[in-house]
Design an enzyme around this catalytic site. Sequence first.
Site, short mmCIF file in Angstrom:
data_model
loop_
_atom_site.label_atom_id
_atom_site.label_comp_id
_atom_site.label_asym_id
_atom_site.label_seq_id
_atom_site.Cartn_x
_atom_site.Cartn_y
_atom_site.Cartn_z
N ARG A 100 0.89 -1.18 0.00
CA ARG A 100 0.00 0.00 0.00
C ARG A 100 0.91 1.22 0.00
NH1 ARG A 100 -5.35 1.70 3.38
NH2 ARG A 100 -6.19 0.19 1.92
N HIS B 32 -7.46 0.62 -6.49
CA HIS B 32 -7.71 -0.15 -5.26
C HIS B 32 -8.41 -1.47 -5.65
CE1 HIS B 32 -7.95 -1.09 -1.16
NE2 HIS B 32 -8.84 -0.22 -0.73
N GLN C 233 -10.33 -3.94 -3.02
CA GLN C 233 -11.62 -3.45 -2.57
C GLN C 233 -12.68 -3.67 -3.64
OE1 GLN C 233 -12.58 -1.85 0.54
NE2 GLN C 233 -14.52 -2.46 -0.39
N ASP D 292 -17.14 7.42 -2.04
CA ASP D 292 -15.91 7.34 -1.24
C ASP D 292 -15.62 8.75 -0.74
OD1 ASP D 292 -13.49 6.48 -0.13
OD2 ASP D 292 -12.44 6.32 -2.05
N CYS E 193 -16.53 2.01 0.46
CA CYS E 193 -15.39 1.15 0.81
C CYS E 193 -14.96 1.34 2.26
CB CYS E 193 -14.22 1.41 -0.13
SG CYS E 193 -13.57 3.09 -0.03
N ARG F 199 -13.96 -8.36 1.91
CA ARG F 199 -12.53 -8.21 1.67
C ARG F 199 -11.81 -9.50 2.06
NH1 ARG F 199 -10.24 -3.10 1.43
NH2 ARG F 199 -8.43 -4.33 0.82
N1 NVA Z 1 -9.89 6.77 -1.72
C1 NVA Z 1 -9.55 6.40 -0.37
C2 NVA Z 1 -9.81 4.96 -0.14
C3 NVA Z 1 -9.50 4.48 1.25
C4 NVA Z 1 -9.76 3.02 1.43
C5 NVA Z 1 -8.08 6.72 -0.14
O1 NVA Z 1 -7.26 6.46 -1.03
O2 NVA Z 1 -7.74 7.25 0.93
N1 CP Z 2 -11.42 0.15 2.40
C1 CP Z 2 -10.14 0.08 2.81
O1 CP Z 2 -9.23 -0.23 2.03
O2 CP Z 2 -9.98 0.36 4.12
P1 CP Z 2 -8.59 0.53 4.91
O3 CP Z 2 -7.99 1.84 4.47
O4 CP Z 2 -9.01 0.54 6.35
O5 CP Z 2 -7.70 -0.61 4.59
#
Ligand code: NVA
Ligand code: CP
Length: 307
Positions: A101, A128, A131, A219, A259, A287
């Site tokens: 990540r 992502h 997800q 989101d 998500c 997930r």
């Molecule tokens: N779009 C959000 C998703 C978090 C799971 C981010 O990248 O922070």
């Molecule tokens: N939806 C998701 O990826 O959540 P986290 O940021 O908690 O992993």
Amino acid sequence: MHLLTVADLNKEEIDNLLDRAASLKERHKKGIPHHPLRGKTLGLIFEKSSTRTRVSFETAMYHLGGDAIFISPRDSQIGRGEPIKDTARVMARYVDAVVIRTFGHEIAQEYANYSSVPVINGLTDLHHPCQVLADMLTVVEKKGGYKGMKACWIGDGNNMANSWIEAAEVLGFELRLACPKGYWPNSAILKRAKGKNPAISVTESVEEAARDADVLNTDVWASMGQEDEAQTRTGAFAGYQINSKALTLAGKDAIVMHCLPAHRGEEITEEVIEGPNSVVWDQAENRLHVQKAMLEWLLVDSGAGRG
Ligand code: NVA
Ligand code: CP
């Protein structure tokens, strides 16, 4: 084999993954043990915060009989500037697969280029996929399938939106995105996807996108790494919200997805996220099941991983 984007997979591979996830979910609910990953280790390299992705991947490994090791920049040499290509080659000598990540998608791509074990994208600024594959399992469970589905995305054209666009590209369902000017999805991804599936469209109008939708999805207005833009975004995104009006436009059987984490009162109202159309908790649970299917596929079925 790496899994960095939804479009890395074809329709048959996604369908197989979703079928396998459903059967692993059933098996787990019945308490039947299944340990194909005994002796295997998953490394998790996270440069951004996480609750769901980290816990669901670690739990997935434990359920499958394997182990997981979490590494953050704060307590590893990554935070002191060790090149990603060096980390990738060293990690592959220890673990059987890696979830990364990070910020720029090119960082995950570079990591994968240097990794001799499978790399899974646990979120980048651009995609992502884990997800969105869990979202597809949720759609199949709640709606009986994605064929003929009309999905609507309201809000930021962010990593989640890009991965939903790729899901629509590969699986062929209708996807209408409502995003404010200046916050549309990635233009290259959109162009390629629309070339394969003309039923993908972007508009500035929430009404247009939400009307008769089977799925309403959103989101946060500011993603991780965009904290400095939060104030500007709050102005730009006013009205880009899943609320009772959007739900009325969509119809009473529409499911509402997010998500998570959610910002109630911004992209979604408290009433809707806690209401009867919301499937967000099942979506979060999925997930775990999708990632178990993914790990089994990458580490056992495909014959990948270290010998
Ligand atoms: N779009 C959000 C998703 C978090 C799971 C981010 O990248 O922070
Ligand atoms: N939806 C998701 O990826 O959540 P986290 O940021 O908690 O992993």
